[in-house]
Design a protein around this motif. Structure first.
Motif, PDB file in Angstrom:
ATOM      1  N   SER A  95       0.837  -1.198   0.000  1.00 35.66           N
ATOM      2  CA  SER A  95       0.000   0.000   0.000  1.00 35.66           C
ATOM      3  C   SER A  95       0.879   1.258   0.000  1.00 35.66           C
ATOM      4  O   SER A  95       0.457   2.332  -0.379  1.00 35.66           O
ATOM      5  CB  SER A  95      -0.932  -0.004   1.205  1.00 35.66           C
ATOM      6  N   PHE A  96       2.130   1.093   0.389  1.00 32.19           N
ATOM      7  CA  PHE A  96       3.099   2.192   0.390  1.00 32.19           C
ATOM      8  C   PHE A  96       3.598   2.430  -1.031  1.00 32.19           C
ATOM      9  O   PHE A  96       3.817   3.565  -1.453  1.00 32.19           O
ATOM     10  CB  PHE A  96       4.257   1.794   1.314  1.00 32.19           C
ATOM     11  N   GLU A  97       3.759   1.340  -1.770  1.00 30.29           N
ATOM     12  CA  GLU A  97       4.418   1.371  -3.084  1.00 30.29           C
ATOM     13  C   GLU A  97       3.794   2.319  -4.112  1.00 30.29           C
ATOM     14  O   GLU A  97       4.514   3.134  -4.704  1.00 30.29           O
ATOM     15  CB  GLU A  97       4.495  -0.069  -3.630  1.00 30.29           C
ATOM     16  N   PRO A  98       2.442   2.284  -4.353  1.00 24.99           N
ATOM     17  CA  PRO A  98       1.916   3.130  -5.435  1.00 24.99           C
ATOM     18  C   PRO A  98       2.172   4.624  -5.232  1.00 24.99           C
ATOM     19  O   PRO A  98       2.633   5.301  -6.159  1.00 24.99           O
ATOM     20  CB  PRO A  98       0.410   2.830  -5.450  1.00 24.99           C
ATOM     21  N   THR A  99       1.910   5.132  -4.016  1.00 24.78           N
ATOM     22  CA  THR A  99       2.113   6.555  -3.773  1.00 24.78           C
ATOM     23  C   THR A  99       3.596   6.906  -3.848  1.00 24.78           C
ATOM     24  O   THR A  99       3.983   7.942  -4.400  1.00 24.78           O
ATOM     25  CB  THR A  99       1.553   6.948  -2.388  1.00 24.78           C
ATOM     26  N   PHE A 100       4.429   6.010  -3.323  1.00 23.96           N
ATOM     27  CA  PHE A 100       5.869   6.259  -3.308  1.00 23.96           C
ATOM     28  C   PHE A 100       6.421   6.369  -4.734  1.00 23.96           C
ATOM     29  O   PHE A 100       7.152   7.302  -5.051  1.00 23.96           O
ATOM     30  CB  PHE A 100       6.567   5.124  -2.543  1.00 23.96           C
ATOM     31  N   SER A 101       6.033   5.435  -5.601  1.00 18.74           N
ATOM     32  CA  SER A 101       6.573   5.472  -6.959  1.00 18.74           C
ATOM     33  C   SER A 101       6.001   6.651  -7.747  1.00 18.74           C
ATOM     34  O   SER A 101       6.672   7.222  -8.600  1.00 18.74           O
ATOM     35  CB  SER A 101       6.314   4.146  -7.683  1.00 18.74           C
ATOM     36  N   GLN A 102       4.765   7.031  -7.413  1.00 14.33           N
ATOM     37  CA  GLN A 102       4.159   8.203  -8.052  1.00 14.33           C
ATOM     38  C   GLN A 102       4.953   9.453  -7.682  1.00 14.33           C
ATOM     39  O   GLN A 102       5.250  10.290  -8.535  1.00 14.33           O
ATOM     40  CB  GLN A 102       2.724   8.322  -7.556  1.00 14.33           C
ATOM     41  N   GLN A 103       5.318   9.556  -6.416  1.00 18.95           N
ATOM     42  CA  GLN A 103       6.101  10.693  -5.945  1.00 18.95           C
ATOM     43  C   GLN A 103       7.460  10.749  -6.629  1.00 18.95           C
ATOM     44  O   GLN A 103       7.954  11.818  -6.976  1.00 18.95           O
ATOM     45  CB  GLN A 103       6.320  10.594  -4.430  1.00 18.95           C
ATOM     46  N   LEU A 104       8.058   9.598  -6.849  1.00 23.54           N
ATOM     47  CA  LEU A 104       9.375   9.539  -7.487  1.00 23.54           C
ATOM     48  C   LEU A 104       9.273   9.687  -8.999  1.00 23.54           C
ATOM     49  O   LEU A 104      10.252   9.986  -9.658  1.00 23.54           O
ATOM     50  CB  LEU A 104      10.040   8.194  -7.180  1.00 23.54           C
ATOM     51  N   GLY A 105       8.081   9.422  -9.536  1.00 34.10           N
ATOM     52  CA  GLY A 105       7.895   9.466 -10.977  1.00 34.10           C
ATOM     53  C   GLY A 105       8.519   8.284 -11.691  1.00 34.10           C
ATOM     54  O   GLY A 105       9.039   8.421 -12.791  1.00 34.10           O
ATOM     55  N   VAL A 106       8.506   7.126 -11.061  1.00 33.31           N
ATOM     56  CA  VAL A 106       9.037   5.925 -11.719  1.00 33.31           C
ATOM     57  C   VAL A 106       8.013   4.801 -11.650  1.00 33.31           C
ATOM     58  O   VAL A 106       7.015   4.897 -10.938  1.00 33.31           O
ATOM     59  CB  VAL A 106      10.332   5.421 -11.033  1.00 33.31           C
ATOM     60  N   THR A 107       8.262   3.728 -12.424  1.00 33.12           N
ATOM     61  CA  THR A 107       7.457   2.524 -12.290  1.00 33.12           C
ATOM     62  C   THR A 107       8.159   1.636 -11.274  1.00 33.12           C
ATOM     63  O   THR A 107       9.382   1.532 -11.308  1.00 33.12           O
ATOM     64  CB  THR A 107       7.411   1.744 -13.617  1.00 33.12           C
ATOM     65  N   SER A 108       7.381   1.024 -10.404  1.00 31.04           N
ATOM     66  CA  SER A 108       8.050   0.172  -9.419  1.00 31.04           C
ATOM     67  C   SER A 108       7.361  -1.175  -9.328  1.00 31.04           C
ATOM     68  O   SER A 108       6.193  -1.311  -9.671  1.00 31.04           O
ATOM     69  CB  SER A 108       8.060   0.847  -8.055  1.00 31.04           C
ATOM     70  N   VAL A 109       8.131  -2.152  -8.896  1.00 29.58           N
ATOM     71  CA  VAL A 109       7.580  -3.490  -8.651  1.00 29.58           C
ATOM     72  C   VAL A 109       7.960  -3.925  -7.246  1.00 29.58           C
ATOM     73  O   VAL A 109       9.098  -3.714  -6.820  1.00 29.58           O
ATOM     74  CB  VAL A 109       8.154  -4.572  -9.598  1.00 29.58           C
ATOM     75  N   VAL A 110       7.000  -4.545  -6.554  1.00 30.41           N
ATOM     76  CA  VAL A 110       7.315  -5.147  -5.264  1.00 30.41           C
ATOM     77  C   VAL A 110       7.806  -6.555  -5.525  1.00 30.41           C
ATOM     78  O   VAL A 110       7.181  -7.312  -6.257  1.00 30.41           O
ATOM     79  CB  VAL A 110       6.071  -5.191  -4.351  1.00 30.41           C
ATOM     80  N   ARG A 111       8.967  -6.891  -5.002  1.00 33.87           N
ATOM     81  CA  ARG A 111       9.481  -8.259  -5.179  1.00 33.87           C
ATOM     82  C   ARG A 111       9.660  -8.887  -3.800  1.00 33.87           C
ATOM     83  O   ARG A 111      10.326  -8.322  -2.950  1.00 33.87           O
ATOM     84  CB  ARG A 111      10.811  -8.232  -5.924  1.00 33.87           C
ATOM     85  N   ASN A 112       9.028 -10.030  -3.598  1.00 37.14           N
ATOM     86  CA  ASN A 112       9.138 -10.730  -2.316  1.00 37.14           C
ATOM     87  C   ASN A 112      10.321 -11.673  -2.337  1.00 37.14           C
ATOM     88  O   ASN A 112      10.357 -12.600  -3.138  1.00 37.14           O
ATOM     89  CB  ASN A 112       7.861 -11.529  -2.039  1.00 37.14           C
ATOM     90  N   VAL A 113      11.297 -11.417  -1.483  1.00 33.17           N
ATOM     91  CA  VAL A 113      12.435 -12.320  -1.349  1.00 33.17           C
ATOM     92  C   VAL A 113      12.442 -12.796   0.094  1.00 33.17           C
ATOM     93  O   VAL A 113      12.918 -12.107   0.983  1.00 33.17           O
ATOM     94  CB  VAL A 113      13.757 -11.612  -1.695  1.00 33.17           C
ATOM     95  N   ALA A 114      11.840 -13.965   0.326  1.00 32.73           N
ATOM     96  CA  ALA A 114      11.606 -14.398   1.695  1.00 32.73           C
ATOM     97  C   ALA A 114      12.658 -15.392   2.147  1.00 32.73           C
ATOM     98  O   ALA A 114      13.380 -15.961   1.336  1.00 32.73           O
ATOM     99  CB  ALA A 114      10.225 -15.022   1.803  1.00 32.73           C
TER     100      ALA A 114
END
Lengths: 309, 508
Positions: free
Chosen positions: A44-63
């Motif tokens: 839920s953090f990711e969309p606003t954060f990447s919008q602010q940065l002006g980039v496309t972002s992907v969440v990658r789970n490395v567990a």
């Protein structure tokens, strides 16, 4: 053998297509499997954060390995301006003392702390224990058992520190997450658990103390550990964003600004409210100092409780 | 009653129904592709649910979950490669039926048993969730230990004929599961100082290697033409009389699945193996099991799909997720402001009832969508064998790495594939390896937790609670039964040999 060649060609194709996609995206590493408590907040953090940065972002789970595998991947990406990690407290401030890891608290460019929730010491509502003193008294004949979401996790450390610093007699039984531990508490297999407000509310538990330096709003009648005559113990479940070392100051500043704007956005606030995550922003310098302080404090607890390897 | 009607209204919106159809169909396909299973499917669809309302998003996820558990059986039957670990037990009888040209019948039974198991557990969930949840809470570490011991005996049952080889593979799987962090102390074990190994060996890469990759190797190295023929598959549902004849098998499988699914820390793969072992002891047609007997498919598929419904019992009644999949569902609920926990049933009754309705529709959708899905796989398997095998290799590796995103898992999958190929050539059964890996962690941590709780006194395990005592007595009976059966068989064999010898006329 012709068929074998087809298969190899298909494999090679997959390899190249992945490489083509990976360029120039911001990767947000979440060191837990998808769907967990940390992952949900990160997503839920990711969309606003990447919008602010002006980039496309992907969440990658490395567990894996108490979230250290994903965290190590961020630390090992030195100088890469396109990767950050959404990190839990344990991977940054506990695990480096417990294991030989390819990173330590100095291996990151700190961006911000996002949320932080104080932990409570709690017992089942079906038990007749209503205060910490009572708990200590009752533990004298037969030691209690306390649960945790795994060895070396915050619930484990908080209780280990309590046992070391008070007359409470209790022994540790680790589970594979808060859910199984709650099952054990409901079945009276264990009697005590330290965890956050979310757990406290969801499972109808009784708080006996809070691991914070002041009483918490909404739980005004729950004393702090210090008020109970113990040394002040501060344990909270927090999350934050880190980037690898060696990125430009400009990039670090961009991250920090984007994070601040995201945490202050209505969208994230509304979500945090729903997920009962307490927004507790800290900027780059404060966050760095905070992690260093927590790292030292946790190391001390591990030493005192004889948990150091 | 008003609540139930309102809940049904929530579930029968066009958005929710569309989500069910898309989710279930995608789930079947994802489940059918070797390597991609329930967890990967849910990971793919989870981000899509952020913009939906709660019922629609749960409908999508439940569809993917139930669909994927069923879908695994399609490839298990068609090409001897379970699409998901949950369907590993389906290969025992599913593939032999395919080799005998009874593929349509095998698929029909798998589909119907999945539907039956799913609906059975939904009904149980709707009417007995609070009671069952209360019962599940009494399953502490010691009770789980007893249950897992009972389940471990499956290795003995499933590898009949070559007990020693079965035990070797079972121990190997058990050993694989001990690599990585110690569950009690957190110390690293068997990592040889390698940091990459400290996260342990995940189940999916091992299953992918053991079944999918080894199957590819076997087919490539096969000289005879027969091994390369991929069947022309259709779907033939069993008739009512056939269902009546095997109703008891369906009910037993569904019951075992529902029971195991409601307990913490076990899951659908374990349920399928336990159910298969039960069929080996109790089915009237048990002599044919492993040679292409529908009862084997029923045992496996009815129980693994029964888990889908009952896994929600502790999740909804207590807010305690039973496995990774329900934990992800709980995460999705939190996003939509629903807090799972002890008060969920009271505070959000309408949502909970709507989820029940959704579960039932999903199972019906699964039945309807089975035909086009199998059609799709039939079309895929008509492609040249190289493409099919290449595709299996590709999806296997994608599936292996996408669970944890750890590149080590690719190496693990490849090495397990080679190991499994060698084992198959030597006539070693692979299922015990998977059973060992599935049950190993549960056995180890429940034993060690039990010892912490009883303060090191193992004898007190037997008298810890009525449930524990009952389970240990069952284990004793099971062992006695197996030994007596073996002795009787041996004596019968000796007797016939002696008769044959004495009937032989003396020629000199």
């Amino acid at each position: 053998m012709k068929s074998l060649r087809y298969s190899l060609a298909a494999l090679a194709l997959i390899g190249t297509s992945h490489a083509a996609v990976a360029a120039d995206n911001l990767e947000i590493i979440v060191p837990f499997a998808a769907g967990g408590a940390t992952d949900i907040i990160a997503r839920s953090f990711e969309p606003t954060f990447s919008q602010q940065l002006g980039v496309t972002s992907v969440v990658r789970n490395v567990a894996g390995a108490s979230a250290t595998v994903g965290t190590a991947e961020v630390a090992n990406s030195e100088g890469n301006p396109n990767i950050i990690g959404y990190e839990p407290a344990g991977a940054l401030s506990i695990q480096p003392s417990l294991k030989k890891l390819p990173y330590g608290p100095d291996s990151f460019t700190y961006v911000c702390r996002t949320v932080s929730n104080p932990m409570f010491l709690m017992v089942s509502k079906s038990s007749d224990i209503t205060s910490f003193q009572q708990l200590v008294e009752k533990s004298q004949d037969q030691p209690f058992l306390y649960g945790s979401s795994g060895p070396g996790t915050l619930p484990h450390l908080a209780m280990a520190a309590t046992v070391v610093n008070s007359d409470l007699k209790a022994e540790h039984v680790p589970y594979s997450g808060s859910g199984p531990a709650m099952n054990a508490l409901a079945g009276n297999e264990i009697q005590i658990m330290a965890d956050t407000e979310t757990i406290l509310e969801n499972y109808d538990l009784r708080p006996l103390a809070v691991f914070a330096d002041h009483r918490v709003a909404g739980y005004e009648d729950v004393p702090t550990i210090e008020e109970l005559g113990l040394p002040a113990l501060d344990f909270s479940v927090w999350q934050g964003v880190v980037a690898p070392k060696g990125i430009s100051d400009e990039r670090a500043k961009q991250y920090a600004e984007a994070c601040k704007a995201t945490v202050e956005s209505d969208k994230f606030k509304a979500f945090a409210d729903k997920a009962k995550a307490n927004i507790a922003y800290l900027g780059p310098d404060d966050f760095k100092a905070f992690v260093q302080k927590r790292f030292e404090a946790n190391k001390q607890v591990l030493e005192d409780a004889g948990l150091m390897p | 009653m008003d609540v139930i009607l309102a809940a049904a209204g929530d579930a029968f919106t066009w958005q929710a129904l569309l989500a069910i159809v898309i989710g279930t169909w995608a789930g079947i396909i994802i489940g059918g592709l070797p390597g991609l299973g329930s967890v990967v499917g849910l990971t793919i669809f989870l981000p899509f649910t952020f913009g939906m309302d709660v019922i629609t998003s749960m409908a999508l996820l439940i569809g993917v979950y139930c669909g994927s558990v069923y879908g695994g059986s399609i490839t298990a039957i068609l090409i001897n490669t379970p699409g998901t670990p949950q369907s590993a037990a389906t290969t025992f009888d599913g593939y032999p039926m395919t080799q005998q040209g009874r593929v349509d019948e095998a698929l029909g039974w798998a589909t119907f048993a999945s539907f039956f198991g799913g609906v059975f557990s939904c009904v149980l969930l709707i009417f007995c969730a609070p009671q069952l949840a209360k019962f599940a809470v009494n399953f502490g570490s010691i009770e789980v230990f007893a249950l897992v011991c009972l389940a471990m005996l499956c290795i003995v049952g499933i590898s009949r004929g070559s007990l020693l080889k079965g035990l070797v593979c079972g121990m190997m799987g058990f050993f694989f599961s001990t690599v990585g962090s110690d569950p009690i102390t957190g110390a690293d074990r068997f990592t040889f100082g390698s940091y990459a190994l400290s996260s342990g060996l995940d189940l999916i890469p091992v299953v992918v290697g053991a079944f999918a990759l080894s199957e590819v190797f076997v087919r490539f190295s096969a000289r005879d033409e027969e091994a390369t023929i991929i069947p022309e598959a259709r779907l033939h549902f069993p008739g009512l009389r056939e269902i009546g004849r095997r109703l008891i098998e369906l009910v037993r499988g569904s019951f075992i699945g529902s029971f195991v699914g409601a307990l913490p820390g076990t899951g659908a793969a374990a349920a399928a193996f336990i159910s298969y072992a039960a069929a080996q002891k109790l089915s009237p047609r048990r002599a044919n099991l492993g040679k292409g007997e529908p009862d084997g498919i029923i045992a496996s598929e009815s129980s693994n799909n029964a888990v889908t419904g009952s896994a929600f019992i502790p999740t909804l009644a207590l807010g305690i997720p039973g496995d990774v999949v329900t934990a992800m569902m709980m995460g999705a609920m939190v996003i939509h402001g629903i807090t799972p926990g002890v008060r969920l049933m009271q505070d959000q009754a309408q949502t909970v009832y709507a989820l029940f309705v959704v579960l039932i529709i999903v199972n019906v959708a699964m039945l309807v969508l089975s035909k086009p899905s199998i059609g799709l796989f039939r079309y895929l398997f008509k492609l040249p064998l190289g493409f099919v095998m290449g595709g299996i290799v590709m999806f296997s590796f994608i599936g292996a790495v996408s669970v944890r995103g750890n590149p080590l898992d690719l190496v693990v999958a490849a090495l397990t594939g080679i190991l499994a190929y060698v084992l198959r050539r030597g006539g070693y059964p692979l299922a015990p390896l998977v059973i060992g890996m599935v049950l190993g962690p549960a056995l180890e941590s429940s034993l060690r937790r039990g010892l912490l709780i009883s303060r090191g006194d193992f004898l007190s395990f037997f008298t810890h609670s009525a449930i524990a005592t009952t389970l240990f007595v069952l284990i004793g009976l099971f062992l006695i039964w197996t030994v007596t059966e073996g002795v009787l068989e041996w004596r019968a064999r000796v007797a016939t040999r002696r008769e044959a010898a004495s009937a032989q006329p003396v020629s000199e």
